[in-house]
Design a protein around this motif. Sequence first.
Motif, PDB file in Angstrom:
ATOM      1  N   GLY A 219      -1.527   4.775   4.530  1.00 16.41           N
ATOM      2  CA  GLY A 219      -1.552   3.355   3.957  1.00 16.41           C
ATOM      3  C   GLY A 219      -2.411   2.230   4.415  1.00 16.41           C
ATOM      4  O   GLY A 219      -2.938   1.538   3.976  1.00 16.41           O
ATOM      5  N   ARG A 220      -2.872   2.815   5.909  1.00 19.00           N
ATOM      6  CA  ARG A 220      -3.759   1.961   6.474  1.00 19.00           C
ATOM      7  C   ARG A 220      -5.092   2.622   6.515  1.00 19.00           C
ATOM      8  O   ARG A 220      -6.268   1.758   6.752  1.00 19.00           O
TER       9      ARG A 220
ATOM     10  N   LYS B  53       0.960  -1.027  -0.050  1.00 25.55           N
ATOM     11  CA  LYS B  53       0.213   0.138  -0.007  1.00 25.55           C
ATOM     12  C   LYS B  53       0.886   1.314   0.027  1.00 25.55           C
ATOM     13  O   LYS B  53       0.535   2.348  -0.248  1.00 25.55           O
TER      14      LYS B  53
ATOM     15  N   PRO C 164      -0.578   2.420  -5.143  1.00 26.67           N
ATOM     16  CA  PRO C 164      -0.413   2.432  -3.836  1.00 26.67           C
ATOM     17  C   PRO C 164      -1.548   3.452  -3.129  1.00 26.67           C
ATOM     18  O   PRO C 164      -2.066   4.215  -3.981  1.00 26.67           O
ATOM     19  N   LYS C 165      -1.715   3.215  -1.820  1.00 28.32           N
ATOM     20  CA  LYS C 165      -2.424   4.443  -1.264  1.00 28.32           C
ATOM     21  C   LYS C 165      -1.463   5.514  -0.769  1.00 28.32           C
ATOM     22  O   LYS C 165      -2.164   6.652  -0.725  1.00 28.32           O
TER      23      LYS C 165
END
Length: 192
Positions: free
Chosen positions: A189-190, A40, A119-120
């Motif tokens: 990312g979470r 991520k 990716p985030k």
Amino acid sequence: MNNNRKKLKHLAMSWKSCADCDLSIGRTNVVFYRGNPDAKIIVMGEAPGRDEDEQGEPFVGQAGKVLDSFLFSSGLNPKKDVFIMNVVGCRPPNNRQPKREETKACSSRTNYMIELVDPKVILLLGATAAKLADVLSIGPWRGKPVEVELKKTYRAVITYHPSFYLRQGKSKEVERKMLSDIRVARAIGRDK
Ligand code: URA
């Protein structure tokens, strides 16, 4: 092998003989990535150094040791939680910064890799990577939310380059800021 890994393997084969800019003249290897193509978080460096040029993987020298240790300290496993790459795939002579035309020549590869990993968040290490977010001065922008605009807009966080930390004599202050920035990226990312 998962889909992203397969596609990256094809890309690696097709870019092995790339001669799109003069950096191809002095290189030993085109340096691609390490880490997880389904991560991520992308960690974006500048350009390969001597160790990376020899081994064909990004951040395997001194700066890489710092990067891995800061990632671990921030709760990120460099093999599983991030995809590590550089703005350019070939080592510039004497480790100078890549020139604008070299970055441009590599941009289709860089953009393809970002879009593939999707990716985030992108953690941009240092001034060359920060330019992907149109940021020219790291100081005011590090740790703050910025964006990288490709086909899609990616959230990004800028921090210092690990080589800067080394040049600053492993400054505790720089370390504290880098760890804080990496944790900002980890939190994004979470996000759901
Ligand atoms: N510095 C970078 O920006 N990338 C590497 O791969 C190594 C050192």
